[in-house]
Design a protein around this motif. Structure first.
Motif, PDB file in Angstrom:
ATOM      1  N   ALA A 181       0.853  -1.186   0.000  1.00 24.00           N
ATOM      2  CA  ALA A 181       0.000   0.000   0.000  1.00 24.00           C
ATOM      3  C   ALA A 181       0.887   1.234   0.000  1.00 24.00           C
ATOM      4  CB  ALA A 181      -0.918   0.005   1.222  1.00 24.00           C
ATOM      5  N   GLY A 182       0.281   2.377  -0.225  1.00 25.77           N
ATOM      6  CA  GLY A 182       1.013   3.625  -0.138  1.00 25.77           C
ATOM      7  C   GLY A 182       1.507   3.858   1.279  1.00 25.77           C
ATOM      8  N   VAL A 183       2.642   4.514   1.400  1.00 27.89           N
ATOM      9  CA  VAL A 183       3.224   4.759   2.717  1.00 27.89           C
ATOM     10  C   VAL A 183       2.251   5.556   3.591  1.00 27.89           C
ATOM     11  CG1 VAL A 183       5.122   5.889   3.937  1.00 27.89           C
ATOM     12  CG2 VAL A 183       5.576   4.610   1.832  1.00 27.89           C
ATOM     13  N   ALA A 184       1.589   6.542   3.011  1.00 27.39           N
ATOM     14  CA  ALA A 184       0.643   7.343   3.787  1.00 27.39           C
ATOM     15  C   ALA A 184      -0.512   6.490   4.295  1.00 27.39           C
ATOM     16  CB  ALA A 184       0.114   8.494   2.925  1.00 27.39           C
ATOM     17  N   VAL A 185      -0.967   5.534   3.473  1.00 32.61           N
ATOM     18  CA  VAL A 185      -2.051   4.635   3.882  1.00 32.61           C
ATOM     19  C   VAL A 185      -1.596   3.748   5.035  1.00 32.61           C
ATOM     20  CG1 VAL A 185      -3.486   2.692   3.142  1.00 32.61           C
ATOM     21  CG2 VAL A 185      -3.154   4.654   1.626  1.00 32.61           C
ATOM     22  N   LEU A 186      -0.389   3.184   4.932  1.00 31.81           N
ATOM     23  CA  LEU A 186       0.133   2.346   6.007  1.00 31.81           C
ATOM     24  C   LEU A 186       0.273   3.130   7.303  1.00 31.81           C
ATOM     25  CD1 LEU A 186       2.903   0.381   4.059  1.00 31.81           C
ATOM     26  CD2 LEU A 186       0.703  -0.502   4.840  1.00 31.81           C
ATOM     27  N   ALA A 187       0.763   4.373   7.195  1.00 31.94           N
ATOM     28  CA  ALA A 187       0.923   5.204   8.386  1.00 31.94           C
ATOM     29  C   ALA A 187      -0.426   5.488   9.036  1.00 31.94           C
ATOM     30  CB  ALA A 187       1.631   6.503   8.017  1.00 31.94           C
TER      31      ALA A 187
ATOM     32  N   THR B 111       4.917   3.380  -2.701  1.00 34.41           N
ATOM     33  CA  THR B 111       4.211   2.165  -2.310  1.00 34.41           C
ATOM     34  C   THR B 111       5.206   1.196  -1.689  1.00 34.41           C
ATOM     35  OG1 THR B 111       2.554   2.381  -4.050  1.00 34.41           O
ATOM     36  CG2 THR B 111       2.870   0.189  -3.135  1.00 34.41           C
ATOM     37  N   ALA B 112       4.796   0.551  -0.611  1.00 31.20           N
ATOM     38  CA  ALA B 112       5.688  -0.378   0.084  1.00 31.20           C
ATOM     39  C   ALA B 112       4.998  -1.713   0.287  1.00 31.20           C
ATOM     40  CB  ALA B 112       6.109   0.196   1.433  1.00 31.20           C
ATOM     41  N   GLY B 113       5.733  -2.778   0.031  1.00 29.05           N
ATOM     42  CA  GLY B 113       5.249  -4.122   0.295  1.00 29.05           C
ATOM     43  C   GLY B 113       6.024  -4.738   1.443  1.00 29.05           C
ATOM     44  N   PRO B 114       5.603  -5.925   1.906  1.00 29.52           N
ATOM     45  CA  PRO B 114       6.222  -6.545   3.076  1.00 29.52           C
ATOM     46  C   PRO B 114       7.435  -7.407   2.758  1.00 29.52           C
ATOM     47  CG  PRO B 114       4.305  -7.807   2.441  1.00 29.52           C
ATOM     48  CD  PRO B 114       4.383  -6.651   1.482  1.00 29.52           C
ATOM     49  N   ASP B 115       8.143  -7.132   1.642  1.00 34.88           N
ATOM     50  CA  ASP B 115       9.257  -7.989   1.230  1.00 34.88           C
ATOM     51  C   ASP B 115      10.276  -8.183   2.340  1.00 34.88           C
ATOM     52  OD1 ASP B 115       9.292  -7.992  -2.197  1.00 34.88           O
ATOM     53  OD2 ASP B 115       8.040  -6.558  -1.124  1.00 34.88           O
ATOM     54  N   ARG B 116      10.786  -7.081   2.880  1.00 38.75           N
ATOM     55  CA  ARG B 116      11.841  -7.188   3.903  1.00 38.75           C
ATOM     56  C   ARG B 116      11.334  -7.889   5.155  1.00 38.75           C
ATOM     57  NH1 ARG B 116      15.600  -1.751   4.183  1.00 38.75           N
ATOM     58  NH2 ARG B 116      16.096  -1.591   1.953  1.00 38.75           N
ATOM     59  N   PHE B 117      10.105  -7.589   5.529  1.00 33.84           N
ATOM     60  CA  PHE B 117       9.503  -8.213   6.709  1.00 33.84           C
ATOM     61  C   PHE B 117       9.437  -9.728   6.536  1.00 33.84           C
ATOM     62  CE2 PHE B 117       5.845  -9.667   9.154  1.00 33.84           C
ATOM     63  CZ  PHE B 117       5.993  -9.011  10.372  1.00 33.84           C
ATOM     64  N   VAL B 118       8.911 -10.177   5.394  1.00 38.36           N
ATOM     65  CA  VAL B 118       8.760 -11.610   5.147  1.00 38.36           C
ATOM     66  C   VAL B 118      10.119 -12.269   4.940  1.00 38.36           C
ATOM     67  CG1 VAL B 118       7.685 -13.340   3.646  1.00 38.36           C
ATOM     68  CG2 VAL B 118       6.439 -11.255   4.230  1.00 38.36           C
ATOM     69  N   ASP B 119      11.042 -11.585   4.262  1.00 35.70           N
ATOM     70  CA  ASP B 119      12.398 -12.117   4.114  1.00 35.70           C
ATOM     71  C   ASP B 119      13.036 -12.370   5.479  1.00 35.70           C
ATOM     72  OD1 ASP B 119      12.292 -12.045   1.363  1.00 35.70           O
ATOM     73  OD2 ASP B 119      13.370 -10.145   1.180  1.00 35.70           O
ATOM     74  N   ARG B 120      12.854 -11.431   6.389  1.00 30.92           N
ATOM     75  CA  ARG B 120      13.438 -11.567   7.733  1.00 30.92           C
ATOM     76  C   ARG B 120      12.843 -12.768   8.459  1.00 30.92           C
ATOM     77  NH1 ARG B 120      17.779 -11.185  10.812  1.00 30.92           N
ATOM     78  NH2 ARG B 120      17.322 -10.602  12.983  1.00 30.92           N
TER      79      ARG B 120
END
Length: 292
Positions: free
Chosen positions: A210-216, A244-253
């Motif tokens: 989602a967009g960074v503003a939406v996530l915030a 726009t940001a996805g959970p790539d780093r989160f899921v990779d971790r």
């Protein structure tokens, strides 16, 4: 944002987390779910939240639609919004009869004062309504980072008691966590959970792309921790609100660190940027190229 190189082994491990992912889908999002249905694995668990302004008939109709699409509906029940045990019994009985519902998710709910006799999710479980109706699985909330009211000690005690009560009643407990941005906090919470002898499956809440503003905005609404350093670990910057940001780093971790010690774990997506974006992210991640 620069691409972070991740080993194929980590991606394969992380990919197993999304083999049996689940989705949070509100009543208003059903058209989007229908559009994406052919790209979502049959039998996927679809959680239908208890949102203000939506009556029981609307939520039950959503459960019927989810079942008709070949998915497994999981209805939320908000304890403080239920006026009586008769109302609870009627709703659960209809859910089973009309949508073959087998799993429910119970929460206390936002109102400061309960509308009826139920002040928290534990009081719903203790009625015996669910097992008498034939419900097989009850989901309860987990909070890896914080809780707006309860202390850490109280959170653990309540969670352990609810999971034990569900199991004693012949149903399977499931923990679905609030979405989070700090994978390390989630990993530590999982270890603490298992050290306390709670072995049931956990679905980790993950924000869909989602967009960074939406996530915030959602983080602020839900009381989720989101400081600048945590945003950076997640792979985004508050200075780029239109990105726009996805959970790539989160899921990779998670893929890099999860072991059998953490117990059975899968992902539960909150598709803040839309179901289409979340499903596309899953497809791309499974293909090994990352979701963005």
């Amino acid at each position: 944002m620069p691409t972070v190189l991740i080993s194929p082994d980590i991606r394969r491990h992380a990919g197993r987390l999304i083999e049996a992912y689940s989705l949070e889908v509100g009543v208003k999002d059903l058209p989007a779910l229908r559009t994406a249905a052919s790209r979502i694995p049959p039998g996927t668990s679809i959680a239908i939240p208890y949102l203000p302004g939506q009556d029981d008939d609307a939520r039950l109709a959503a459960a019927v639609a989810v079942r008709a699409l070949g998915f497994e509906p999981m209805l939320h029940l908000s304890a403080r919004r239920i006026a009586s045990q008769v109302e609870l019994e009627s709703f659960v009985a209809r859910a089973v009869a009309e949508a073959a519902v087998q799993r429910c998710f119970v929460i206390a709910g936002d109102p400061a004062s309960p509308l009826g006799p139920f002040g928290d999710s534990a009081s719903l479980i203790e009625t015996g309504v669910f097992e008498r109706a034939g419900i097989k699985e009850i989901g309860v909330g987990g909070h890896p980072e914080s809780h707006p009211v309860m202390s850490p000690a109280d959170r653990w005690a309540v969670l352990e008691r609810k999971c034990g009560n569900i199991a004693q009643r012949g149903m399977s407990p499931l923990i679905v966590t609030q979405f989070a941005f700090d994978a390390d906090a989630v990993l530590a919470w999982l270890l603490a959970l298992r050290e306390r002898g709670i072995r049931c499956p956990v679905r980790l809440g993950v924000p869909g792309p989602a967009g960074v503003a939406v996530l915030a905005r959602y983080a602020a609404l839900c009381g989720v921790s989101a400081c600048a350093s945590m945003w950076a670990k997640y792979g985004l910057s508050l200075g780029k609100l239109f990105a726009t940001a996805g959970p790539d780093r989160f899921v990779d971790r998670l893929g890099a660190e999860l072991t059998d010690t953490h117990g059975p774990v899968s992902l539960h997506f909150f598709p803040f940027g839309g179901i289409e974006k979340t499903v596309k992210w899953v497809e791309q991640y499974r293909a090994g190229g990352g979701g963005q």
